[in-house]
Design a protein around this motif. Structure first.
Motif, PDB file in Angstrom:
ATOM      1  N   THR A 237       0.859  -1.174   0.000  1.00  0.00           N
ATOM      2  CA  THR A 237       0.000   0.000   0.000  1.00  0.00           C
ATOM      3  C   THR A 237       0.902   1.231   0.000  1.00  0.00           C
ATOM      4  O   THR A 237       2.097   1.142   0.322  1.00  0.00           O
ATOM      5  CB  THR A 237      -0.905   0.025   1.246  1.00  0.00           C
ATOM      6  OG1 THR A 237      -0.083   0.129   2.409  1.00  0.00           O
ATOM      7  CG2 THR A 237      -1.777  -1.216   1.316  1.00  0.00           C
ATOM      8  N   LEU A 238       0.339   2.361  -0.335  1.00  0.00           N
ATOM      9  CA  LEU A 238       1.106   3.601  -0.352  1.00  0.00           C
ATOM     10  C   LEU A 238       1.629   3.939   1.042  1.00  0.00           C
ATOM     11  O   LEU A 238       2.748   4.413   1.201  1.00  0.00           O
ATOM     12  CB  LEU A 238       0.241   4.742  -0.900  1.00  0.00           C
ATOM     13  CG  LEU A 238       0.932   6.071  -1.089  1.00  0.00           C
ATOM     14  CD1 LEU A 238       2.119   5.934  -2.039  1.00  0.00           C
ATOM     15  CD2 LEU A 238      -0.042   7.101  -1.620  1.00  0.00           C
ATOM     16  N   ARG A 239       0.832   3.664   2.069  1.00  0.00           N
ATOM     17  CA  ARG A 239       1.267   3.933   3.442  1.00  0.00           C
ATOM     18  C   ARG A 239       2.459   3.067   3.817  1.00  0.00           C
ATOM     19  O   ARG A 239       3.377   3.538   4.489  1.00  0.00           O
ATOM     20  CB  ARG A 239       0.104   3.698   4.406  1.00  0.00           C
ATOM     21  CG  ARG A 239      -0.991   4.743   4.241  1.00  0.00           C
ATOM     22  CD  ARG A 239      -2.212   4.421   5.041  1.00  0.00           C
ATOM     23  NE  ARG A 239      -1.914   4.368   6.471  1.00  0.00           N
ATOM     24  CZ  ARG A 239      -2.778   3.961   7.368  1.00  0.00           C
ATOM     25  NH1 ARG A 239      -3.988   3.573   6.992  1.00  0.00           N
ATOM     26  NH2 ARG A 239      -2.450   3.930   8.643  1.00  0.00           N
ATOM     27  N   LEU A 240       2.463   1.807   3.415  1.00  0.00           N
ATOM     28  CA  LEU A 240       3.579   0.912   3.729  1.00  0.00           C
ATOM     29  C   LEU A 240       4.858   1.369   3.022  1.00  0.00           C
ATOM     30  O   LEU A 240       5.930   1.387   3.620  1.00  0.00           O
ATOM     31  CB  LEU A 240       3.257  -0.530   3.318  1.00  0.00           C
ATOM     32  CG  LEU A 240       4.399  -1.521   3.500  1.00  0.00           C
ATOM     33  CD1 LEU A 240       4.676  -1.761   4.979  1.00  0.00           C
ATOM     34  CD2 LEU A 240       4.108  -2.819   2.789  1.00  0.00           C
ATOM     35  N   VAL A 241       4.740   1.761   1.775  1.00  0.00           N
ATOM     36  CA  VAL A 241       5.901   2.236   1.019  1.00  0.00           C
ATOM     37  C   VAL A 241       6.452   3.515   1.650  1.00  0.00           C
ATOM     38  O   VAL A 241       7.666   3.659   1.831  1.00  0.00           O
ATOM     39  CB  VAL A 241       5.537   2.449  -0.466  1.00  0.00           C
ATOM     40  CG1 VAL A 241       6.654   3.129  -1.215  1.00  0.00           C
ATOM     41  CG2 VAL A 241       5.198   1.117  -1.121  1.00  0.00           C
ATOM     42  N   ALA A 242       5.574   4.444   2.019  1.00  0.00           N
ATOM     43  CA  ALA A 242       6.016   5.696   2.648  1.00  0.00           C
ATOM     44  C   ALA A 242       6.673   5.419   4.002  1.00  0.00           C
ATOM     45  O   ALA A 242       7.720   5.995   4.321  1.00  0.00           O
ATOM     46  CB  ALA A 242       4.834   6.646   2.817  1.00  0.00           C
ATOM     47  N   LEU A 243       6.098   4.521   4.778  1.00  0.00           N
ATOM     48  CA  LEU A 243       6.685   4.154   6.063  1.00  0.00           C
ATOM     49  C   LEU A 243       8.051   3.500   5.876  1.00  0.00           C
ATOM     50  O   LEU A 243       9.006   3.818   6.588  1.00  0.00           O
ATOM     51  CB  LEU A 243       5.747   3.215   6.824  1.00  0.00           C
ATOM     52  CG  LEU A 243       6.251   2.710   8.168  1.00  0.00           C
ATOM     53  CD1 LEU A 243       6.364   3.860   9.164  1.00  0.00           C
ATOM     54  CD2 LEU A 243       5.328   1.623   8.693  1.00  0.00           C
ATOM     55  N   SER A 244       8.161   2.617   4.905  1.00  0.00           N
ATOM     56  CA  SER A 244       9.431   1.945   4.634  1.00  0.00           C
ATOM     57  C   SER A 244      10.509   2.939   4.201  1.00  0.00           C
ATOM     58  O   SER A 244      11.652   2.857   4.651  1.00  0.00           O
ATOM     59  CB  SER A 244       9.262   0.887   3.542  1.00  0.00           C
ATOM     60  OG  SER A 244       8.359  -0.096   3.942  1.00  0.00           O
ATOM     61  N   LEU A 245      10.135   3.871   3.321  1.00  0.00           N
ATOM     62  CA  LEU A 245      11.101   4.894   2.888  1.00  0.00           C
ATOM     63  C   LEU A 245      11.536   5.781   4.052  1.00  0.00           C
ATOM     64  O   LEU A 245      12.719   6.094   4.200  1.00  0.00           O
ATOM     65  CB  LEU A 245      10.495   5.756   1.783  1.00  0.00           C
ATOM     66  CG  LEU A 245      10.538   5.183   0.384  1.00  0.00           C
ATOM     67  CD1 LEU A 245       9.703   6.034  -0.560  1.00  0.00           C
ATOM     68  CD2 LEU A 245      11.948   5.073  -0.113  1.00  0.00           C
ATOM     69  N   GLY A 246      10.606   6.175   4.884  1.00  0.00           N
ATOM     70  CA  GLY A 246      10.925   7.009   6.035  1.00  0.00           C
ATOM     71  C   GLY A 246      11.831   6.295   7.030  1.00  0.00           C
ATOM     72  O   GLY A 246      12.821   6.859   7.504  1.00  0.00           O
ATOM     73  N   LEU A 247      11.522   5.039   7.324  1.00  0.00           N
ATOM     74  CA  LEU A 247      12.354   4.265   8.246  1.00  0.00           C
ATOM     75  C   LEU A 247      13.750   4.029   7.684  1.00  0.00           C
ATOM     76  O   LEU A 247      14.743   4.105   8.407  1.00  0.00           O
ATOM     77  CB  LEU A 247      11.687   2.927   8.569  1.00  0.00           C
ATOM     78  CG  LEU A 247      10.523   2.974   9.544  1.00  0.00           C
ATOM     79  CD1 LEU A 247       9.872   1.605   9.667  1.00  0.00           C
ATOM     80  CD2 LEU A 247      10.987   3.456  10.899  1.00  0.00           C
TER      81      LEU A 247
END
Length: 173
Positions: free
Chosen positions: A155-165
């Motif tokens: 999901t877009l939220r998972l990708v954004a969270l992964s990039l941020g982490l």
């Protein structure tokens, strides 16, 4: 975890490409004549000479070297966590390739392995092993990520969270 490993690998790949532009994989002895005064005139391999020049003379070179190193360490540590989460088949292969790539990276720079029995191997050989391990690691990560995505769509939220982490961890190291 697979997403974070992919992003770390991309950072390693991009910074490694930048470093490769200025790196000389040669074991021939040269006299250092770079910007670092205490080493001027000291005989060293052309590979180590180019590594020092990247760090001291190339604009952003030291930052790229540090980013490459930190991302590589994070990639190996993330692979250990990945193995502990139960992805043994891919994680053990990725861990082995990551360790081999890191060892070959030090051998290619004629840095920490110099003077050991491993330092007797030619520098172009180490550089080739470093590149092959990186390509194989990329293949393992992409294959496992695709299979993981087939089971659990991104999901877009998972990708954004992964990039941020990933960004946080790379710059925190």
């Amino acid at each position: 975890m697979g997403e974070i490993l992919i992003y770390c690998f991309l950072v390693v790949l991009l910074t490694g490409g930048f470093l490769a532009l200025y790196y000389t994989p040669d074991g021939q002895m040269v006299s250092y004549n770079g910007a670092y005064e205490p080493l001027r005139g000291v005989p060293m391999s052309a590979a180590y000479d180019s590594t020092l020049k990247i760090g001291y003379e190339v604009r952003g070179g030291l930052f790229m070297r540090q980013l490459h190193h930190n991302s590589s360490v994070l990639l190996v540590l993330g692979t250990v966590v990945w193995a502990m989460l139960g992805r043994f088949r891919y994680a053990l292969a990725a861990l082995g390739l990551g360790v081999l790539g890191g060892l070959a990276g030090y051998g290619a720079a004629d840095d920490l392995l110099s003077g050991t029995f491993l330092g007797r191997l030619p520098i172009p050989w180490w550089y080739g092993v470093h590149l092959l391990a990186a390509l194989a690691l990329g293949a393992v990560l992409v294959t496992s990520s695709r299979r993981e995505a087939a089971l659990n769509p991104r999901t877009l939220r998972l990708v954004a969270l992964s990039l941020g982490l990933t960004s946080l961890m790379i710059f925190w190291l």
